[in-house]
Structure formats: C-alpha cells, structure tokens
Design a protein around this motif. Sequence first.
Motif, PDB file in Angstrom:
ATOM      1  N   GLY A  26       0.654  -1.387  -0.247  1.00 23.35           N
ATOM      2  CA  GLY A  26      -0.283   0.120   0.028  1.00 23.35           C
ATOM      3  C   GLY A  26       0.870   1.231   0.795  1.00 23.35           C
ATOM      4  N   LEU A  27       2.053   1.233   0.132  1.00 18.33           N
ATOM      5  CA  LEU A  27       2.246   2.418   0.569  1.00 18.33           C
ATOM      6  C   LEU A  27       4.103   2.578  -0.833  1.00 18.33           C
ATOM      7  N   LYS A  28       4.320   3.674  -1.099  1.00 13.20           N
ATOM      8  CA  LYS A  28       5.162   4.446  -1.888  1.00 13.20           C
ATOM      9  C   LYS A  28       6.280   3.874  -1.967  1.00 13.20           C
ATOM     10  N   ASP A  29       7.207   3.774  -2.515  1.00 17.27           N
ATOM     11  CA  ASP A  29       8.638   3.297  -2.208  1.00 17.27           C
ATOM     12  C   ASP A  29       9.193   4.614  -1.102  1.00 17.27           C
ATOM     13  N   TYR A  30       9.159   6.302  -1.628  1.00 18.18           N
ATOM     14  CA  TYR A  30       9.772   7.566  -0.462  1.00 18.18           C
ATOM     15  C   TYR A  30       8.841   7.011   0.558  1.00 18.18           C
ATOM     16  N   GLN A  31       7.355   6.796   0.962  1.00 14.00           N
ATOM     17  CA  GLN A  31       6.507   6.318   2.014  1.00 14.00           C
ATOM     18  C   GLN A  31       7.812   5.218   3.103  1.00 14.00           C
ATOM     19  N   GLU A  78      10.360   4.291   2.229  1.00 15.25           N
ATOM     20  CA  GLU A  78      11.560   4.650   3.120  1.00 15.25           C
ATOM     21  C   GLU A  78      12.362   5.730   4.072  1.00 15.25           C
ATOM     22  N   ARG A  79      11.070   6.462   4.049  1.00 14.48           N
ATOM     23  CA  ARG A  79      10.876   7.246   5.236  1.00 14.48           C
ATOM     24  C   ARG A  79      10.251   6.697   6.633  1.00 14.48           C
ATOM     25  N   SER A 108      19.529  11.417   2.696  1.00 16.88           N
ATOM     26  CA  SER A 108      18.492  11.320   1.518  1.00 16.88           C
ATOM     27  C   SER A 108      17.053  11.614   2.605  1.00 16.88           C
ATOM     28  N   SER A 109      16.219  11.292   2.722  1.00 23.40           N
ATOM     29  CA  SER A 109      15.805  10.296   3.675  1.00 23.40           C
ATOM     30  C   SER A 109      14.781  11.328   4.968  1.00 23.40           C
ATOM     31  N   ALA A 110      17.183  10.717   5.750  1.00 23.09           N
ATOM     32  CA  ALA A 110      16.597  12.284   6.793  1.00 23.09           C
ATOM     33  C   ALA A 110      17.330  12.614   6.997  1.00 23.09           C
ATOM     34  N   TYR A 111      17.102  13.945   5.934  1.00 17.86           N
ATOM     35  CA  TYR A 111      17.568  14.982   5.915  1.00 17.86           C
ATOM     36  C   TYR A 111      17.831  16.401   6.830  1.00 17.86           C
ATOM     37  N   PRO A 154       8.125   9.343  13.007  1.00 20.81           N
ATOM     38  CA  PRO A 154       8.783   9.208  11.095  1.00 20.81           C
ATOM     39  C   PRO A 154       7.702  10.376  10.964  1.00 20.81           C
ATOM     40  N   VAL A 155       8.677  10.979   9.924  1.00 17.50           N
ATOM     41  CA  VAL A 155       8.614  12.686   8.740  1.00 17.50           C
ATOM     42  C   VAL A 155       7.394  12.251   8.631  1.00 17.50           C
ATOM     43  N   THR A 156       6.435  13.328   8.836  1.00 17.19           N
ATOM     44  CA  THR A 156       4.974  13.176   8.044  1.00 17.19           C
ATOM     45  C   THR A 156       4.588  15.487   7.913  1.00 17.19           C
TER      46      THR A 156
END
Length: 364
Positions: A191-196, A198-199, A212-215, A319-321
């Motif tokens: 159900g999640l996209k790749d970037y989700q 990765e977050r 990258s995603s934790a920048y 997590p980042v939202t």
Amino acid sequence: MPWENRRIDIFIPIIVALLMIIGLFAIYSATRDYGIMFVRKQILWDILGLAALFLTMLLRERDLHRLSWVLYVLCIFSLVLVLLFGTVSGGARRWFDLRIGYFQPSELAKMCVILVTATLLVNASTKHMFFSLLTTGTLALLVAIEPDLGTAILITMLWFVIVFCSRIPLKIILIILIFFIALMPLLYFFGLKDYQRERIISFLSPSMYKQSSAYNVTQSLHTIGSGGLLGRGYLKGLSTNWGYVPKNHTDFIVSVIGEEFGFLGIGICVVLYALLTFRIANAIRLAKNEFWQLVNVGIMAMFVLQVFVNMGMAMGLTPVTGVPLPFVSYGGSSTLFFCVQLGVVEKSYAVGRAGKEMEGGQLW
C-alpha cells in the motif's frame, strides 16, 4: 463577573493568540528572504481563524447536529475535487490555491470525523459503530490517495480514541484494533509508495539516510541542539538564516524556535499547548451530555496528536509527515479549522454550564 458564572472560557482565545504571535515571529525569521509575504498571509488567516472561533460559538446546538452530515458530504466532495483539480506540490494533490493561501480539505476531514463519529456513537450500538468506521475509513482512504499518509493515519487514530471513550464494548474495539494491526504488513509492502517506506526505514535508522530521506530530521536535530538553553537570539540562527532545514516555516518550524529561543522557547510552547489541553479537558468535565463529551474528546485527541507528531518529527521521535504545528506553523487551513474546533469547545462550555444552571445543579 465571578469566574464560575462566565459562559465562555476566556483562556482559550488568549492562549491561541499567544501561540499565533509566536508563530508569526518564527515564520518571519524562516521566510524573511521573501519579505513579509508569508507573514502577511498568515496574519490574515489568524484573523479569519479567531473570527471563526467566536462565530462558531453563535451556532445553535441543534444546528451543529445538522451541520455534521452537511459538512461530511461537502468534505467528500472537496476531497474528490482536490484529487482531480488540486494544486500539485511534491507529487501530491492536497490543496486548492485560493490566492490568499491554500485550502486543504483534509483539515475539514478531521473536523468531520469528530462530529460524525460523536453523533453516531451516542447510540452506543455496534451497527452505528461500524457505520462510523465506514464514514471515517472513506475519508481516510481519500486522504491517503492524495497521498497524505500521515493525516490518514491521524484520522484513523482519532476515530479509535473517540470510540474507546464511548460506551462501545472494549472487546469489540480490541478486535478491530487487532485486525488493523494485522493489516499493517500488507499496507507496508503493497500500500505504500517507495518514498513512504524509505521514510519509515530512515526513522528507524536515521544515520544511514542522513543525506536523503532523513536529511530534514538530521538538520532539524542539529539546529535545535545548537540553540542550547536560551537560543542564539531572534534572527541570529545560522541554520535558519541559511535555510539548512527544509520546510522550516511549516513542518519543521520547531527548529526555528529551538535555534533562536532555545529549550526555553520550545518549553514555553509546550506549556501553552498543555494549558490549552487542560482547558479542553475542563470542557469535557462540564459537558452537557455524551455527545458533547465525545466531541470534546475528539478535539483534544486531534490537538494532542498533532502537536506530538509535529514536535516529535522535528526531534526524531516520530516519522516525518506533513503535519503542521497548530497555530504556529504557516498554513491557513490548519489554523482556520483548529479555531473552529475550539469554537465548538467554547459552545460546549457555554451549553454545559447553562444546562447545569438551569437544572439547579452544582458546578464541579
């Protein structure tokens, strides 16, 4: 006038105004390279929000019940429209461009979940509970498609809190909760996209994804830490001045406050949020009936969850939202609808006290 005879809680608009002032200073610091454009727009939304807070108090009690379903239909309609004609930003369609700012229908969805769920759960029947799950799930699904997974999860959590505080048997709630937990692996992989995904992974192991995603989180942590106890001083934050933290006027505005005003600045915000939470809890205690209790519970839950998620995100605890900090982050929809929700709290406060006085009861 004695405090116990007041028909409104005067502390709520005062606390909201103080948080708005803090937000305007932080927004100007984060966006002053663009002049006062962002501050001017936010001042307009703050004025509209405070006006909405007081106007909501004028609603009659029976009108609020009717508006619940009207708002729900309008919300479904607006969520569908935003998927078709909304402004695209970062690959997501979440907003309508109103020139003076952006309108985000998902903020209306939070309000609808509170009112509709409270209306249905007053009956405390299993049938109404599952119907409320269907109405909430429809909103959460449309929000997730935008995509805005963070808000969709918040809406789902909000529903669980309201149901838990209702008279629905705990056994049924636990069965539904276990079912949702069992679905999480399927949601994660399919159900999640790749970037989700990765977050989520970067939240668990930020050092591996700091470029990258934790920048954002990494820079936010360094920025807040550099402020120390009292901060570097207003407009003197190096990370803020050089824009090291992306979206520091919206999602990561805590980093601006932490760098320039230090732990003291963040602590003042936490105290104001705690005071506002206490005032909402007081409205729950004085509520006229179960409907008002559940509405106030939902408003308090949404408020606390959003503050916790936003501040936790900036400090690497969640997590980042894309969840703004109420009354402080730049954003019109969030400010407007949180003010409307607090207007409902004020209405509950007035109706509750009036009901007790008319019955000749003692105030708690």
